[in-house]
Design a protein around this motif. Structure first.
Motif, short mmCIF file in Angstrom:
data_model
loop_
_atom_site.label_atom_id
_atom_site.label_comp_id
_atom_site.label_asym_id
_atom_site.label_seq_id
_atom_site.Cartn_x
_atom_site.Cartn_y
_atom_site.Cartn_z
N GLY A 5 0.83 -1.21 0.00
CA GLY A 5 0.00 0.00 0.00
C GLY A 5 0.86 1.25 0.00
O GLY A 5 0.59 2.20 -0.74
N LEU A 6 1.89 1.23 0.83
CA LEU A 6 2.79 2.39 0.91
C LEU A 6 3.43 2.67 -0.44
O LEU A 6 3.52 3.81 -0.89
N ILE A 7 3.88 1.60 -1.07
CA ILE A 7 4.57 1.77 -2.36
C ILE A 7 3.58 2.26 -3.42
O ILE A 7 3.84 3.24 -4.12
N ARG A 8 2.44 1.57 -3.50
CA ARG A 8 1.45 1.94 -4.53
C ARG A 8 0.99 3.38 -4.37
O ARG A 8 0.96 4.15 -5.33
N ASP A 9 0.62 3.75 -3.14
CA ASP A 9 0.10 5.10 -2.92
C ASP A 9 1.14 6.17 -3.21
O ASP A 9 0.84 7.20 -3.82
N SER A 10 2.36 5.93 -2.77
CA SER A 10 3.38 6.96 -2.97
C SER A 10 3.73 7.08 -4.46
O SER A 10 3.91 8.18 -4.97
N LEU A 113 17.21 6.72 -6.14
CA LEU A 113 15.77 6.49 -6.12
C LEU A 113 15.18 7.02 -4.81
O LEU A 113 14.17 7.75 -4.81
N LEU A 114 15.82 6.68 -3.70
CA LEU A 114 15.31 7.14 -2.39
C LEU A 114 15.38 8.66 -2.29
O LEU A 114 14.48 9.29 -1.74
N TYR A 115 16.43 9.23 -2.85
CA TYR A 115 16.56 10.68 -2.84
C TYR A 115 15.39 11.32 -3.59
O TYR A 115 14.79 12.29 -3.13
N LEU A 129 8.13 3.52 4.76
CA LEU A 129 8.00 3.68 3.32
C LEU A 129 9.35 3.46 2.63
O LEU A 129 9.45 2.76 1.63
N ARG A 130 10.37 4.06 3.21
CA ARG A 130 11.72 3.92 2.68
C ARG A 130 12.10 2.43 2.63
O ARG A 130 12.61 1.94 1.62
N GLN A 131 11.81 1.72 3.72
CA GLN A 131 12.17 0.30 3.79
C GLN A 131 11.38 -0.52 2.77
O GLN A 131 11.93 -1.42 2.13
N ALA A 132 10.10 -0.19 2.60
CA ALA A 132 9.27 -0.91 1.64
C ALA A 132 9.82 -0.75 0.22
O ALA A 132 9.95 -1.72 -0.54
N TRP A 133 10.18 0.48 -0.14
CA TRP A 133 10.74 0.74 -1.47
C TRP A 133 12.07 0.03 -1.66
O TRP A 133 12.35 -0.55 -2.71
N LEU A 134 12.88 0.08 -0.61
CA LEU A 134 14.19 -0.54 -0.66
C LEU A 134 14.06 -2.05 -0.91
O LEU A 134 14.77 -2.62 -1.72
N ASN A 135 13.10 -2.66 -0.20
CA ASN A 135 12.88 -4.11 -0.39
C ASN A 135 12.50 -4.41 -1.83
O ASN A 135 13.03 -5.34 -2.44
#
Ligand code: HEM
Length: 150
Positions: A5-10, A113-115, A129-135
């Motif tokens: 959800g965090l990834i999709r929404d962001s 990407l995180l930046y 959110l950062r961790q979810a994207w990183l994964n």
């Protein structure tokens, strides 16, 4: 599930046109490691990073990178279905002559990407959110790296 959800929404909140965000990402990447610019054969057609990033070839690559991330976000429930595509993509990067240790490059690209996410999302950029994207990004990059190594 919460991570998805965090990834999709962001990702959605960045808007439909992801290219400007891709430019932020690659601007950061070339700032972190200016030598990466020279890995693009067509970088001889331009001077510094900002100029290159506004050239059609670079914009096209940025667009392609954003499409890959978009595909990953759309396939969060079945990322394994992208495996063959990503292995192939890694192999293609070897074929186009990206000679330097691509493992390192792909590994470092998560920082940019995180930046990009941080600068676009502002306060919505949280540790989970950062961790979810990183994964998710590590799954993408590790498949590309395995394709590269083959
Ligand atoms: C193609 C370089 C990172 C996705 C290419 C090409 C080059 C290149 C030279 C071929 C010419 C072109 O299509 O522009 C690099 C370098 C990278 C990098 C130096 C690291 C700094 C990435 C990443 C992704 C990606 C992280 C996706 C997550 C693609 C795609 C293509 C491509 C989808 C098109 C492949 C095809 O023709 O089927 N890359 N790339 N690249 N790259 Fe990258």
């Amino acid at each position: 599930e919460k991570d998805k959800g965090l990834i999709r929404d962001s990702w959605e909140s960045l808007g439909k046109n992801k290219v400007p965000h891709g430019i932020v990402m690659f601007t950061r990447l070339f700032e972190l490691d200016p030598a990466l610019l020279t890995l693009f054969s067509y970088s001889t057609n331009c001077g510094d990073a900002p100029e290159c990033l506004s050239s059609p070839e670079f914009l096209e690559h940025v667009t392609k990178v954003m499409l890959v991330i978009d595909a990953a976000v759309s396939h969060l429930d079945d990322l394994h279905t992208l495996e063959d595509f990503l292995l192939n993509l890694g192999r293609k990067h070897q074929a186009v002559g990206v000679k330097t240790q691509l493992t390192v490059i792909f590994g470092e690209s998560h920082k940019s990407l995180l930046y990009m996410l941080q600068s676009s999302l502002g306060p919505a950029y949280t540790t989970p959110l950062r961790q979810a994207w990183l994964n998710m990004y590590s799954i993408v990059v590790s498949a590309m790296t395995r394709g590269w190594a083959k």
